[in-house]
Enzyme design. Sequence first.
Site, PDB file in Angstrom:
ATOM      1  N   GLY A  88       0.673  -1.176  -0.020  1.00 22.57           N
ATOM      2  CA  GLY A  88      -0.034   0.029  -0.001  1.00 22.57           C
ATOM      3  C   GLY A  88       0.949   1.221   0.121  1.00 22.57           C
ATOM      4  O   GLY A  88       2.075   1.287   0.199  1.00 22.57           O
ATOM      5  N   GLY A  90       2.566   3.531   1.392  1.00 23.75           N
ATOM      6  CA  GLY A  90       3.345   3.863   2.817  1.00 23.75           C
ATOM      7  C   GLY A  90       3.839   5.136   2.893  1.00 23.75           C
ATOM      8  O   GLY A  90       4.030   5.599   4.104  1.00 23.75           O
ATOM      9  N   ARG A  91       4.072   6.018   1.776  1.00 28.93           N
ATOM     10  CA  ARG A  91       4.433   7.396   2.130  1.00 28.93           C
ATOM     11  C   ARG A  91       3.612   8.069   0.959  1.00 28.93           C
ATOM     12  O   ARG A  91       4.644   8.968   0.594  1.00 28.93           O
ATOM     13  CB  ARG A  91       6.008   7.357   1.967  1.00 28.93           C
ATOM     14  CG  ARG A  91       6.491   6.960   0.661  1.00 28.93           C
ATOM     15  CD  ARG A  91       8.073   7.120   0.702  1.00 28.93           C
ATOM     16  NE  ARG A  91       8.631   6.512  -0.375  1.00 28.93           N
ATOM     17  CZ  ARG A  91       9.647   7.079  -1.162  1.00 28.93           C
ATOM     18  NH1 ARG A  91      10.163   8.284  -0.741  1.00 28.93           N
ATOM     19  NH2 ARG A  91      10.142   6.443  -2.369  1.00 28.93           N
ATOM     20  N   ASP A 123       8.679   5.869   8.211  1.00 30.51           N
ATOM     21  CA  ASP A 123       8.525   7.145   8.508  1.00 30.51           C
ATOM     22  C   ASP A 123       7.642   8.082   7.371  1.00 30.51           C
ATOM     23  O   ASP A 123       7.087   9.154   7.907  1.00 30.51           O
ATOM     24  CB  ASP A 123       9.735   8.255   8.719  1.00 30.51           C
ATOM     25  CG  ASP A 123      10.489   8.488   7.618  1.00 30.51           C
ATOM     26  OD1 ASP A 123      10.139   8.267   6.465  1.00 30.51           O
ATOM     27  OD2 ASP A 123      11.649   8.990   7.795  1.00 30.51           O
ATOM     28  N   ASP A 246       3.896  -4.688  -7.538  1.00 34.13           N
ATOM     29  CA  ASP A 246       3.256  -3.535  -7.091  1.00 34.13           C
ATOM     30  C   ASP A 246       3.759  -2.129  -7.637  1.00 34.13           C
ATOM     31  O   ASP A 246       3.202  -1.195  -7.509  1.00 34.13           O
ATOM     32  CB  ASP A 246       3.353  -3.430  -5.616  1.00 34.13           C
ATOM     33  CG  ASP A 246       4.925  -3.264  -5.255  1.00 34.13           C
ATOM     34  OD1 ASP A 246       5.601  -4.408  -5.183  1.00 34.13           O
ATOM     35  OD2 ASP A 246       5.441  -2.357  -4.636  1.00 34.13           O
ATOM     36  N   ASN A 247       4.918  -2.350  -8.802  1.00 37.17           N
ATOM     37  CA  ASN A 247       5.455  -1.232  -9.339  1.00 37.17           C
ATOM     38  C   ASN A 247       4.893  -1.165 -10.877  1.00 37.17           C
ATOM     39  O   ASN A 247       5.634  -0.881 -11.699  1.00 37.17           O
ATOM     40  CB  ASN A 247       7.013  -1.192  -9.320  1.00 37.17           C
ATOM     41  CG  ASN A 247       7.344  -0.821  -7.875  1.00 37.17           C
ATOM     42  OD1 ASN A 247       6.564  -0.180  -6.876  1.00 37.17           O
ATOM     43  ND2 ASN A 247       8.666  -1.120  -7.452  1.00 37.17           N
ATOM     44  N   ASP A 256       7.068   4.523 -10.384  1.00 36.52           N
ATOM     45  CA  ASP A 256       8.091   4.299  -9.285  1.00 36.52           C
ATOM     46  C   ASP A 256       9.401   4.120  -9.701  1.00 36.52           C
ATOM     47  O   ASP A 256      10.084   3.358  -9.914  1.00 36.52           O
ATOM     48  CB  ASP A 256       7.581   3.008  -8.596  1.00 36.52           C
ATOM     49  CG  ASP A 256       6.300   3.265  -7.955  1.00 36.52           C
ATOM     50  OD1 ASP A 256       6.113   4.212  -7.304  1.00 36.52           O
ATOM     51  OD2 ASP A 256       5.667   2.489  -7.779  1.00 36.52           O
TER      52      ASP A 256
END
Length: 479
Positions: A88, A90-91, A123, A246-247, A256
């Site tokens: 998913g 994530g950033r 993060d 996923d890319n 990506d």
Amino acid sequence: MALDIPFDNSYGRLPDRFYTRMAPAPVRQPGLIKVNHALAEALGLDPAALESAEGVAVLAGNAVPEGADPLAQVYAGHQFGGWSPQLGDGRAILLGEVVDRDGVRRDIQLKGSGPTPYSRMGDGRAWLGPVLREYIVSEAMHALGVPTTRALAAVSTGEIVLRERPLPGAVLTRVAASHIRVGTFQYFAARQDEEALGALVQHAIARHYPGAETALDLLDGVIARQAALVATWLGLGFIHGVMNTDNTSISGETIDYGPCAYMDTYSPGKVFSSIDHGGRYAYNRQPDIMVWNLAQLATALLPVMGMEREAAIEAATASVHRFPELFGQTWLRVFRAKLGLAVAEDGDADLIQSLMDRMAAGQADFTNTFRALGTEKARDQFVDPAAFDTWDEVWRARLSREGATPEDRRDARDAANPWVIPRNHRIEEAIGAAVNGDFAPFERLLEVLARPYAEQADAAHLTRPPNADEAVLQTFCGT
């Protein structure tokens, strides 16, 4: 100056299990780095409004514009062949969608916009280097005529991101035909959620393949676009570096830009990615990997193909098996154009491969060799120019059978062979300067790469391969 973004958010109308609705995380001190004026205007946006304090706040994630429906998309995927059942954004946060001036629906997404439920202990931020790399390479890809996501803007955050060392933070605003991936279908297939799969198929068809009617039609459309995309990559010496499912975009765009790179010296097994230890995503393996990825898409679509499972498997397998032929057709078309050939002959593949074998053995620069064909500069690319000379004679004879000389086809070759590409050492040079507050090399690189097929006398240094002490041997994901 008021910022007006005419959002129309179709993905947000899908069921809640497709995403998590959430706003970007604000940053300490947003600062404008760059707004892509041409892209903004194509989207029907006002570049000046994006550059205003209000616009920069939106681009940094400090403000959510009216009409936006911010969300983080969920998906799964195979990463270097290993299955991850939930990945998913994530950033990244999808702000929403707009319909551009050509009537094409586009996502507007913030990358580096803070943690989400899919961050997997990360993060959620990005540092300046990967943001500038994606900006440079994606815009270069667009100028080269390759389907790609694009960069609308980059902003600094006034915050430090901890990676191997403290680094300046940044946020990229990315524009894409959509962010639907092979992994999006895999996510719901793994959960045996046929209702969601069916909804996703219909959404993808409506958005990207309006002439399609079934999941099998969708699969065929994705296969055709990805076959053409990868063949075009190879014609530019491009290595994606992280071709996970996923890319892999359903729209057929390059997406990506993490450890991506353009080759300098041609080497068919070249790998740049620091995490690709086995060479899974090497230059010459990209077609095979795309077949593998598309087989995963086919498997995910089996439950919604509207036929018995064995029949669905047979039909999907036949579709995937058409990839090599589709890829080969585009590959030949791309490389014939690079050689200035206008008429197809049976031996053309052997002629092309012979040149590339000699380039590999002769340590020739990929881009400069093709651009220089028909001139003395071509043989200068080779450690042993005599190895090129024998091929050159065969090539000239091949052209003569079309009633042409190398000079006759120079303009056609120049239109197929870029004069300049975003070389790794120049990207790193621009990033290093930007970290120290100097964005002039970044701006200059963008300016030159906007016209990659045109010779620009004052930018000849950007076409030079790296010296030994300048060579970039590894690239990194930047997460």
